[in-house]
Design a protein around this motif. Structure first.
Motif, mmCIF file in Angstrom:
data_model
loop_
_atom_site.group_PDB
_atom_site.id
_atom_site.type_symbol
_atom_site.label_atom_id
_atom_site.label_comp_id
_atom_site.label_asym_id
_atom_site.label_seq_id
_atom_site.Cartn_x
_atom_site.Cartn_y
_atom_site.Cartn_z
ATOM 1 N N ASP A 37 0.757 -1.320 0.031
ATOM 2 C CA ASP A 37 0.067 -0.004 -0.118
ATOM 3 C C ASP A 37 0.896 1.239 -0.125
ATOM 4 O O ASP A 37 1.754 1.333 0.827
ATOM 5 C CB ASP A 37 -0.902 0.006 1.354
ATOM 6 C CG ASP A 37 -1.656 1.265 1.539
ATOM 7 O OD1 ASP A 37 -2.351 1.858 0.479
ATOM 8 O OD2 ASP A 37 -1.512 1.932 2.457
ATOM 9 N N THR A 38 0.576 2.150 -0.894
ATOM 10 C CA THR A 38 1.253 3.726 -0.846
ATOM 11 C C THR A 38 0.558 4.561 -0.797
ATOM 12 O O THR A 38 0.717 5.777 -0.554
ATOM 13 C CB THR A 38 1.850 3.503 -2.288
ATOM 14 O OG1 THR A 38 1.110 3.664 -3.031
ATOM 15 C CG2 THR A 38 2.900 2.603 -2.580
ATOM 16 N N THR A 39 -0.799 4.154 -0.301
ATOM 17 C CA THR A 39 -1.817 5.346 0.108
ATOM 18 C C THR A 39 -1.768 6.009 1.532
ATOM 19 O O THR A 39 -2.152 7.156 1.703
ATOM 20 C CB THR A 39 -3.350 4.989 -0.410
ATOM 21 O OG1 THR A 39 -3.646 3.949 0.544
ATOM 22 C CG2 THR A 39 -3.478 4.382 -1.630
ATOM 23 N N GLY A 40 -1.237 5.062 2.461
ATOM 24 C CA GLY A 40 -1.279 5.578 3.735
ATOM 25 C C GLY A 40 -2.309 5.072 4.648
ATOM 26 O O GLY A 40 -2.529 5.169 5.925
ATOM 27 N N GLU A 41 -3.287 4.497 3.960
ATOM 28 C CA GLU A 41 -4.376 3.608 4.559
ATOM 29 C C GLU A 41 -3.997 2.269 5.515
ATOM 30 O O GLU A 41 -4.618 2.193 6.436
ATOM 31 C CB GLU A 41 -5.340 3.308 3.338
ATOM 32 C CG GLU A 41 -6.888 2.748 4.133
ATOM 33 C CD GLU A 41 -8.020 2.637 2.903
ATOM 34 O OE1 GLU A 41 -8.832 1.979 3.393
ATOM 35 O OE2 GLU A 41 -7.633 2.876 1.931
ATOM 36 N N TYR A 42 -3.173 1.433 4.890
ATOM 37 C CA TYR A 42 -2.875 0.507 5.481
ATOM 38 C C TYR A 42 -1.466 0.326 6.087
ATOM 39 O O TYR A 42 -1.127 -0.508 6.774
ATOM 40 C CB TYR A 42 -3.013 -0.619 4.249
ATOM 41 C CG TYR A 42 -4.387 -0.924 3.967
ATOM 42 C CD1 TYR A 42 -5.586 -1.499 4.774
ATOM 43 C CD2 TYR A 42 -4.543 -0.616 2.565
ATOM 44 C CE1 TYR A 42 -6.737 -1.548 4.194
ATOM 45 C CE2 TYR A 42 -6.075 -0.487 2.229
ATOM 46 C CZ TYR A 42 -7.060 -1.086 2.904
ATOM 47 O OH TYR A 42 -8.545 -1.410 2.426
ATOM 48 N N CYS B 218 6.741 4.572 15.407
ATOM 49 C CA CYS B 218 6.582 3.008 14.858
ATOM 50 C C CYS B 218 5.809 3.131 13.608
ATOM 51 O O CYS B 218 5.073 4.185 13.255
ATOM 52 C CB CYS B 218 5.650 2.102 15.747
ATOM 53 S SG CYS B 218 6.430 1.925 17.420
ATOM 54 N N THR B 219 6.035 2.293 12.651
ATOM 55 C CA THR B 219 5.361 2.236 11.439
ATOM 56 C C THR B 219 4.093 1.303 11.771
ATOM 57 O O THR B 219 4.333 0.581 12.581
ATOM 58 C CB THR B 219 6.358 1.294 10.531
ATOM 59 O OG1 THR B 219 7.324 1.788 10.061
ATOM 60 C CG2 THR B 219 5.491 0.950 9.101
ATOM 61 N N VAL B 220 2.931 1.564 11.212
ATOM 62 C CA VAL B 220 1.748 1.183 11.553
ATOM 63 C C VAL B 220 1.315 0.145 10.188
ATOM 64 O O VAL B 220 1.231 0.687 9.203
ATOM 65 C CB VAL B 220 0.632 2.059 11.991
ATOM 66 C CG1 VAL B 220 -0.596 1.476 12.312
ATOM 67 C CG2 VAL B 220 1.051 2.909 13.070
ATOM 68 N N LEU B 221 0.892 -0.890 10.546
ATOM 69 C CA LEU B 221 0.395 -2.069 9.655
ATOM 70 C C LEU B 221 -1.062 -2.367 9.917
ATOM 71 O O LEU B 221 -1.536 -2.591 11.027
ATOM 72 C CB LEU B 221 1.291 -3.045 9.602
ATOM 73 C CG LEU B 221 2.727 -2.982 9.138
ATOM 74 C CD1 LEU B 221 3.328 -4.540 9.003
ATOM 75 C CD2 LEU B 221 3.004 -2.426 8.108
ATOM 76 N N ARG B 222 -1.993 -2.245 8.782
ATOM 77 C CA ARG B 222 -3.425 -2.885 9.173
ATOM 78 C C ARG B 222 -3.869 -3.490 7.994
ATOM 79 O O ARG B 222 -3.735 -3.263 6.653
ATOM 80 C CB ARG B 222 -4.218 -1.323 9.363
ATOM 81 C CG ARG B 222 -5.556 -1.727 9.383
ATOM 82 C CD ARG B 222 -6.532 -0.853 9.842
ATOM 83 N NE ARG B 222 -6.767 -0.508 11.250
ATOM 84 C CZ ARG B 222 -7.348 -1.227 12.012
ATOM 85 N NH1 ARG B 222 -8.537 -1.841 11.496
ATOM 86 N NH2 ARG B 222 -7.622 -0.829 13.476
ATOM 87 N N SER B 223 -4.260 -4.739 8.110
ATOM 88 C CA SER B 223 -4.906 -5.572 7.207
ATOM 89 C C SER B 223 -6.302 -5.613 7.598
ATOM 90 O O SER B 223 -6.879 -5.566 8.512
ATOM 91 C CB SER B 223 -4.124 -6.987 7.337
ATOM 92 O OG SER B 223 -2.946 -7.146 7.128
ATOM 93 N N ASN B 224 -7.011 -6.173 6.510
ATOM 94 C CA ASN B 224 -8.543 -6.444 6.652
ATOM 95 C C ASN B 224 -9.032 -7.425 5.644
ATOM 96 O O ASN B 224 -8.114 -8.185 5.005
ATOM 97 C CB ASN B 224 -9.413 -5.271 6.253
ATOM 98 C CG ASN B 224 -9.248 -4.295 4.890
ATOM 99 O OD1 ASN B 224 -8.866 -4.959 3.893
ATOM 100 N ND2 ASN B 224 -9.432 -3.123 4.825
#
Length: 591
Positions: free
Chosen positions: A56-61, A83-89
């Protein structure tokens, strides 16, 4: 060789695994050796050099990915929210691919920041020697895109703590991809480090010349072997992580020329002997037992360890007798076991026969040298009589480079310049990283230094051109013409040299990209460009005859038991080579 035998051959090692008792004996013996580098392994954290790819390069995930490039002291803190923040759905899995800049052996340390829930989270970690491998899935052996977990776990799921660090993995790699498997939760990734595990012994040997490409090739060969100097001297750090005796000869020559006398060599040779009672063949290959004996000859020439040679006398004599039994009354070899030179010739029985004929003769000649040093009349008699029979046999003479190289090196060639012409005509399209060493060795021994240097520059340099920081198990040179670099996502229209190439035991991503048998140019450059060759065992007498060819200068050092020999050679204004040699006390120099 049919397809079934191609896929079965890589698994010969299952019959040669060591027992814990043998390992312990070898290690205990190593601890008692004086005046020898013991190869203590050092752990060193290594930071990533760049982010190759993100899902992802949008900053959403994926938020704040640049933090992964920041300095990290190796310790998480409750006060650190950087920290770097990761989010999966359900529709998107957050993932990043990191590059550590060079091939490494070891594992990964993942440090997590403090989030709202203390529940451990699940990650998937994929290590890769190329970008393609790190982006791949594990596949069955017959799958062309053949990433594996066969010898080292390079693709696995882990749980990471709420606030802390976790180390995982033990393989050869340069790239790591990390995916967040849990859904609908923010994962705070503080840092990812590689934990490099390799020897910390200083390099005594060195090489530098006016051609920076050759300098890089020397360094890359040394680094390839350094990574493989682990518990034993391995063939590869991802695959197979085993002691293969053919691979070992170029590696031992590299160790002797870069680190000098090193315990990992003796430990490995002793393991191979203990693992292969006669009349067995090492790794199942008759040629590999011959390489073991040739290594002992070269090891003694460099280091002069008479006690070690005497320790191995009975096994060497038994092996010489076994070779003698495999040469018939007409002087023709009839070797049992797996008949093998290298993989590109593994389906060419005539080439293998010619090669084994020469390799047997080379080995018996080495045995005669050993017999002379030991004053062993029995060993000399068996080897000499067998060689007399072989002198009467005319090799069928295929034109394959592997067989021609061995014929030249053995002294069996009836027309040395004609045979060198065959090597030159075949060129590097016929090379493998293993037997390419013996081709350039044969050319150099017969006066073709310039051509051999060009071949080294073109063939081994091609791996560096494609992003390699170590030398590979195999390279089919024509494949380089439209190949993408291994450190990039393969662009459309480009050839993926890792996942689409390879054959035999190294199909696709199963290919080892850090393989010790590819390091031959490193000792070659010291032996033939610096011109340093041991003449009397233990380097009591050495020959120093530099061959600059088209180079303006070359300089370097070569280890001896008395200290390093230093050589500087340069061309003066008239084109004459001017040589300066500094040798330690106890070393006689023949110029």
């Amino acid at each position: 060789m049919n397809n079934q035998s191609q896929t079965e051959q890589p698994h010969y090692h299952h019959f040669f695994m060591n027992s814990k008792k043998l390992c312990l004996l070898a290690l205990l013996g190593a601890a008692l050796l004086p005046n020898i580098a013991n190869g203590e392994l050092k752990r060193t954290p290594v930071a990533p050099t760049r982010i190759v790819w993100m899902s992802d390069t949008t900053g959403e995930y994926i938020k704040n990915p640049e933090i992964l490039m920041n300095d990290f002291k190796g310790q998480v803190s409750v006060a650190d929210n950087n920290c770097t923040v990761l989010r999966s759905n359900g529709s998107h899995q957050a993932a990043v691919l990191l590059d550590f800049g060079k091939e490494l052996h070891g594992g990964i340390k993942i440090s997590s920041g403090m989030r709202n829930s203390s529940r451990p989270l699940r990650l998937r970690v994929r290590l890769g020697e190329s970008v393609s491998e790190a982006m791949s899935d594990v596949a069955p052996y017959h799958n062309p895109n053949n990433a594996t977990n066969e010898h080292a776990m390079r693709d696995f799921d882990i749980q990471v703590p709420w606030l802390g660090s976790l180390e995982c993995g033990n393989s050869g790699f340069r790239f790591v991809r990390i995916d967040l498997l849990d859904k609908d939760v923010d994962y705070l990734l503080r840092n990812v480090q590689a934990i490099s595990v390799m020897i910390d012994d200083p390099e005594i040997g060195s090489f530098k010349c006016s051609d920076e490409r050759l300098n890089k090739i020397w360094e890359t060969g040394a680094y390839t072997v350094k990574l493989n100097m682990q518990d034993y001297l391995w063939d590869g750090i991802k695959r197979d992580r085993l002691v293969w005796l053919g691979d070992l000869h170029p590696e031992v020559m590299t160790v002797s020329n870069v680190w000098g006398k090193h315990d990992v060599v003796r430990r490995t040779l002793d393991f191979a002997k203990a693992d292969t009672p006669l009349p067995g063949w090492m790794n199942g290959f008759s040629s590999y037992s011959m390489w073991w004996l040739l290594i002992h000859r070269d090891y003694y020439l460099h280091h002069g360890d008479m006690a070690y040679l005497k320790d191995n006398r009975d096994y060497i004599l038994g092996l010489v007798k076994q070779l003698d039994e495999c040469v018939d009354a007409n002087g023709e070899e009839q070797m049992t076991g797996v008949r093998f030179l290298d993989w590109p010739t593994s389906e060419m029985p005539d080439v293998i026969h010619d090669g084994l004929q020469s390799l047997t003769y080379m080995t018996l000649d080495a045995a005669r040298q050993i017999a002379g040093w030991l004053d062993d009349k029995e060993m000399d008699a068996v080897a000499s009589k067998c060689m007399e029979r072989m002198d009467k046999f005319n090799i069928k003479r295929t034109d394959a480079s592997q067989a021609v190289s061995l014929c030249l090196l053995s002294g069996l060639s009836k027309d040395r310049q004609k045979d060198c012409g065959k090597l030159l005509d075949n060129g590097i399209n016929s090379f493998s990283p293993f037997y390419g060493y013996y081709a350039v060795e044969a050319l150099a021994e017969n006066g073709h230094i310039d051509k051999a240097m060009d071949m080294i520059s073109d063939y081994w340099g091609a791996m560096i051109d494609l992003g390699g920081t170590t030398f590979w198990e195999d390279l089919n040179y024509p494949d380089t013409k439209n190949a993408a670099r291994i450190d990039e996502i393969v662009p459309d229209g480009k050839y993926d040299i890792h996942s689409q190439g390879g054959a035999y035991c190294y199909v696709g991503l199963r290919l080892s990209m850090c393989h010790g048998w590819g390091a031959g140019p490193t000792p070659w450059l010291q032996r033939h460009v610096l011109g340093v060759k041991p003449v009397e065992p233990g380097c009591k007498t050495i020959e120093v005859k530099p061959n600059l060819g088209n180079l303006a200068f070359a300089e370097g050092t070569v280890p001896t038991p008395y200290g390093p020999v230093s050589v500087k050679a340069r061309k003066d204004e008239s084109g004459k080579t001017v040589v300066s040699v500094k040798a330690p006390k106890g070393v006689k120099v023949n110029k």
